[in-house]
Design a protein around this motif. Structure first.
Motif, PDB file in Angstrom:
ATOM      1  N   GLY A 103       2.999 -21.363 -21.124  1.00 14.02           N
ATOM      2  CA  GLY A 103       1.675 -20.770 -20.975  1.00 14.02           C
ATOM      3  C   GLY A 103       1.622 -19.606 -20.009  1.00 14.02           C
ATOM      4  O   GLY A 103       0.548 -19.185 -19.596  1.00 14.02           O
ATOM      5  N   GLU A 104       2.789 -19.066 -19.634  1.00 16.92           N
ATOM      6  CA  GLU A 104       2.847 -17.959 -18.689  1.00 16.92           C
ATOM      7  C   GLU A 104       3.158 -16.653 -19.418  1.00 16.92           C
ATOM      8  O   GLU A 104       3.864 -16.642 -20.419  1.00 16.92           O
ATOM      9  N   ILE A 105       2.644 -15.559 -18.878  1.00 15.77           N
ATOM     10  CA  ILE A 105       2.961 -14.234 -19.405  1.00 15.77           C
ATOM     11  C   ILE A 105       4.185 -13.724 -18.646  1.00 15.77           C
ATOM     12  O   ILE A 105       4.167 -13.644 -17.419  1.00 15.77           O
ATOM     13  N   GLU A 106       5.239 -13.422 -19.387  1.00 19.45           N
ATOM     14  CA  GLU A 106       6.464 -12.930 -18.771  1.00 19.45           C
ATOM     15  C   GLU A 106       6.394 -11.412 -18.592  1.00 19.45           C
ATOM     16  O   GLU A 106       5.592 -10.736 -19.231  1.00 19.45           O
ATOM     17  N   THR A 107       7.250 -10.913 -17.725  1.00 17.99           N
ATOM     18  CA  THR A 107       7.279  -9.490 -17.414  1.00 17.99           C
ATOM     19  C   THR A 107       8.684  -8.949 -17.633  1.00 17.99           C
ATOM     20  O   THR A 107       9.656  -9.578 -17.254  1.00 17.99           O
ATOM     21  N   ASP A 108       8.761  -7.785 -18.246  1.00 18.49           N
ATOM     22  CA  ASP A 108      10.035  -7.080 -18.391  1.00 18.49           C
ATOM     23  C   ASP A 108      10.097  -5.991 -17.332  1.00 18.49           C
ATOM     24  O   ASP A 108       9.084  -5.374 -17.002  1.00 18.49           O
ATOM     25  N   PHE A 109      11.288  -5.753 -16.811  1.00 17.35           N
ATOM     26  CA  PHE A 109      11.506  -4.717 -15.809  1.00 17.35           C
ATOM     27  C   PHE A 109      12.369  -3.641 -16.451  1.00 17.35           C
ATOM     28  O   PHE A 109      13.534  -3.870 -16.770  1.00 17.35           O
ATOM     29  N   VAL A 110      11.767  -2.466 -16.670  1.00 14.39           N
ATOM     30  CA  VAL A 110      12.398  -1.407 -17.445  1.00 14.39           C
ATOM     31  C   VAL A 110      12.770  -0.244 -16.528  1.00 14.39           C
ATOM     32  O   VAL A 110      11.899   0.322 -15.848  1.00 14.39           O
ATOM     33  N   ASN A 111      14.055   0.101 -16.516  1.00 13.61           N
ATOM     34  CA  ASN A 111      14.522   1.243 -15.733  1.00 13.61           C
ATOM     35  C   ASN A 111      14.243   2.527 -16.489  1.00 13.61           C
ATOM     36  O   ASN A 111      14.489   2.621 -17.690  1.00 13.61           O
ATOM     37  N   CYS A 112      13.714   3.531 -15.763  1.00 11.58           N
ATOM     38  CA  CYS A 112      13.374   4.818 -16.367  1.00 11.58           C
ATOM     39  C   CYS A 112      13.967   5.943 -15.525  1.00 11.58           C
ATOM     40  O   CYS A 112      14.004   5.855 -14.295  1.00 11.58           O
ATOM     41  N   THR A 113      14.396   6.991 -16.203  1.00 10.40           N
ATOM     42  CA  THR A 113      14.917   8.185 -15.550  1.00 10.40           C
ATOM     43  C   THR A 113      13.994   9.352 -15.877  1.00 10.40           C
ATOM     44  O   THR A 113      13.641   9.558 -17.032  1.00 10.40           O
ATOM     45  N   LEU A 114      13.590  10.078 -14.834  1.00  9.63           N
ATOM     46  CA  LEU A 114      12.674  11.203 -14.981  1.00  9.63           C
ATOM     47  C   LEU A 114      13.378  12.466 -14.500  1.00  9.63           C
ATOM     48  O   LEU A 114      14.104  12.423 -13.508  1.00  9.63           O
ATOM     49  N   TRP A 115      13.133  13.574 -15.167  1.00  9.26           N
ATOM     50  CA  TRP A 115      13.792  14.822 -14.818  1.00  9.26           C
ATOM     51  C   TRP A 115      12.788  15.906 -14.431  1.00  9.26           C
ATOM     52  O   TRP A 115      11.649  15.886 -14.843  1.00  9.26           O
ATOM     53  N   ARG A 116      13.259  16.845 -13.646  1.00 10.85           N
ATOM     54  CA  ARG A 116      12.601  18.087 -13.264  1.00 10.85           C
ATOM     55  C   ARG A 116      11.196  17.881 -12.699  1.00 10.85           C
ATOM     56  O   ARG A 116      10.999  17.127 -11.780  1.00 10.85           O
ATOM     57  N   ARG A 117      10.211  18.581 -13.244  1.00  8.33           N
ATOM     58  CA  ARG A 117       8.843  18.548 -12.714  1.00  8.33           C
ATOM     59  C   ARG A 117       8.249  17.141 -12.789  1.00  8.33           C
ATOM     60  O   ARG A 117       7.525  16.724 -11.884  1.00  8.33           O
TER      61      ARG A 117
END
Length: 115
Positions: A42-56
């Motif tokens: 009955g719990e809502i699980e969470t995903d941890f997503v790595n993101c890479t951002l560039w420049r501005r």
């Protein structure tokens, strides 16, 4: 082929910004994204997503977001591999962002400065 992802989540820590040898800014964030269904307990699980951002996008996110900020990220999924110091292959899957939308409003310090 289509490789497009859209995520909305909270930053798990402040953005980490670095610069390449050529001076291009790159920032790394991890988004906590809740699933839209409950597990058997009955719990809502969470995903941890790595993101890479560039420049501005990297600079703006590092300047205006902090741990707990809600952001929307659009981009593509990228997989890569490398050999670590123990000579083991490490596989990484991440989102390379095309854009980041700030959804939390202004950080407290900026709001106080404008008052």
């Amino acid at each position: 082929m289509i490789n497009h992802v859209t995520l909305v989540g909270r930053l798990t820590k402040d953005p980490e910004i670095r610069y390449t040898k050529d001076g291009a800014p790159v920032a790394y964030i991890t988004l906590a994204v809740s699933r839209n269904f409950k597990n058997q307990a009955g719990e809502i699980e969470t995903d941890f997503v790595n993101c890479t951002l560039w420049r501005r996008t990297a600079e703006n996110t590092a300047n205006y977001c902090q741990k707990g900020s809600i952001v929307g990220v659009t981009g593509r999924i990228q997989s890569r591999k490398y050999e670590n110091a123990e000579r083991r292959m490490v596989y990484v899957t991440e989102v390379v962002a095309d854009s980041v939308r700030f959804m939390s409003g202004k950080p407290r310090e900026l709001a106080e400065q404008e008052s």
